[in-house]
Design a protein around this motif. Structure first.
Motif, PDB file in Angstrom:
ATOM      1  N   CYS A 120       1.286   3.908  -3.408  1.00 22.19           N
ATOM      2  CA  CYS A 120       0.559   5.171  -3.273  1.00 22.19           C
ATOM      3  C   CYS A 120       1.118   6.235  -4.227  1.00 22.19           C
ATOM      4  CB  CYS A 120       0.633   5.686  -1.840  1.00 22.19           C
ATOM      5  SG  CYS A 120      -0.269   7.242  -1.610  1.00 22.19           S
ATOM      6  N   CYS A 162      -4.433   1.848  -3.119  1.00 19.21           N
ATOM      7  CA  CYS A 162      -4.042   0.969  -2.019  1.00 19.21           C
ATOM      8  C   CYS A 162      -5.131  -0.076  -1.743  1.00 19.21           C
ATOM      9  CB  CYS A 162      -3.743   1.783  -0.765  1.00 19.21           C
ATOM     10  SG  CYS A 162      -5.086   2.875  -0.238  1.00 19.21           S
ATOM     11  N   CYS A 188       0.825  -1.208   0.000  1.00 20.55           N
ATOM     12  CA  CYS A 188       0.000   0.000   0.000  1.00 20.55           C
ATOM     13  C   CYS A 188       0.858   1.256   0.000  1.00 20.55           C
ATOM     14  CB  CYS A 188      -0.952  -0.009   1.194  1.00 20.55           C
ATOM     15  SG  CYS A 188      -0.141  -0.167   2.800  1.00 20.55           S
TER      16      CYS A 188
END
Length: 279
Positions: free
Chosen positions: A216, A238, A212
Motif C-alpha cells: 500500500c 492492493c 496488500c
C-alpha cells in the motif's frame, strides 16, 4: 546520438499502482538501453521508497512517470516532488491515464517542477486501463498497447535530443486552468464518491500473506482485518497484486454509461484515443 549520449546517466522515477506507468517506463528504459545510455529505474510507489533520500543530482537528467488521478498527478507524488531540488537539471514527465480527465495535469506539473528548480523540456501522455475497471468500468481495457509503446519510443528519442542539446526548442506553454487549485483539491475527494467500499476481502479465502499491507503506497491497508482505512487513495495496488484475487470494492459498473454520457463520448471513441507527445 549514441556517441554524445554514451556517458549520460538518466534516472526514471515512477509511481505505478496497477502497472500501466511501469509498462511505459520499461519501454523508455529499453529504448535508452539500446542507445547505450545508463538508466536507473526508481519505483516510488511504495511509501518506504518515497521516504528514502534520493541523490538526484548524481544524474544528468530525469524522466518522471506518474498516473493521473483527478486531473493531476497523485498527491503523494506531488508531495514527493516537493522534497527535491533540481538545481537547474533538465527533466521530462510522462503520464498514464484511463481516457478521462487528463487536463490540466501537464500545466500543474510544469508549474511544480519549475518551482523545484527543474527545467521541463517535454511531456507525454499514454493511455492505460482505468483504475476503476477493477470495480466495473470498461475504460481503455487493453491499454497501453503496441501503438502506445511506439509513441513512447518516439517520445524517448525526441526527449533525448533535448537532453543532449541537439534540439534547442523550448516546451510550449499549457493552457492555464479556469479553476483554482482548491477546486481541484475538491475534485480529488470526488474520486471516492463512487467507491463507497474501500478495498476489502473475504477472510475465508485469504492466505494472510500480508502483501496488500506491504504494498500500500499510503499505509492504508490493514492485513489483519482485511480492509483499508480512510487514508486510501483508491489506487487499487492492493487489488491488482492480491495473489488470491479476493480484494474488491463495491461494483460500480452501473455508473459506466453515465460516465460516458457526462463526457459526451461513446465506448468506441474512448477506445480510439491516442497517446500524445508535447514538445
Amino acid at each position: 546520438m549514441r556517441d554524445k549520449a554514451k556517458n549520460m546517466s538518466i534516472l526514471i522515477p515512477f509511481f505505478s499502482a496497477t502497472g500501466n506507468t511501469k509498462k511505459v517506463a520499461n519501454v523508455i528504459k529499453k529504448k535508452l538501453d539500446d542507445s547505450n545510455i545508463s538508466v536507473t529505474m526508481l519505483d516510488i510507489t511504495s511509501y518506504s521508497r518515497r521516504e528514502e533520500d534520493i541523490f538526484i543530482n548524481q544524474y544528468d537528467a530525469v524522466i518522471f512517470g506518474f498516473p493521473i488521478y483527478s486531473m493531476r498527478a497523485p498527491r503523494v507524488c506531488r508531495e514527493w516532488l516537493e522534497t527535491l531540488d533540481g538545481k537547474g537539471m533538465k527533466c521530462s514527465v510522462f503520464f498514464t491515464y484511463g481516457g478521462f480527465g487528463k487536463d490540466p495535469a501537464h500545466y500543474f506539473m510544469k508549474e511544480l517542477l519549475e518551482k523545484q528548480n527543474f527545467e521541463l523540456i517535454s511531456t507525454a501522455e499514454f493511455l492505460g486501463a482505468h483504475t476503476f475497471n477493477r470495480s466495473g468500468w470498461k475504460a481503455v481495457v487493453n491499454r497501453p498497447n503496441e501503438s502506445d509503446f511506439k509513441i513512447a519510443r518516439d517520445y524517448t528519442m525526441k526527449t533525448m535530443e533535448r537532453f543532449l542539446g541537439n534540439d534547442l526548442n523550448k516546451l510550449g506553454e499549457f493552457e492555464k486552468p479556469i479553476y483554482k487549485k482548491s477546486q481541484f483539491d475538491q475534485a480529488e475527494k470526488y474520486r471516492f464518491s463512487l467507491i463507497r467500499q474501500l478495498p476489502t476481502r473475504n477472510l475465508k479465502n485469504c492466505s494472510m500473506c500480508g502483501l496488500c499491507e506491504k504494498l500500500c503506497p499510503v499505509n492504508a491497508m490493514d492485513a489483519s482485518i482485511g480492509t483499508a482505512n480512510n487514508r486510501c487513495i483508491a489506487c487499487f495496488r492492493c487489488i491488482a497484486n492480491c495473489p488470491e484475487g479476493i480484494l474488491h470494492t463495491n461494483d460500480i459498473s452501473g455508473s459506466w454509461n453515465k460516465k460516458l454520457e457526462t463526457h459526451r463520448m461513446t465506448q468506441e471513441e474512448v477506445e480510439s484515443l491516442e497517446s500524445k507527445i508535447y514538445l
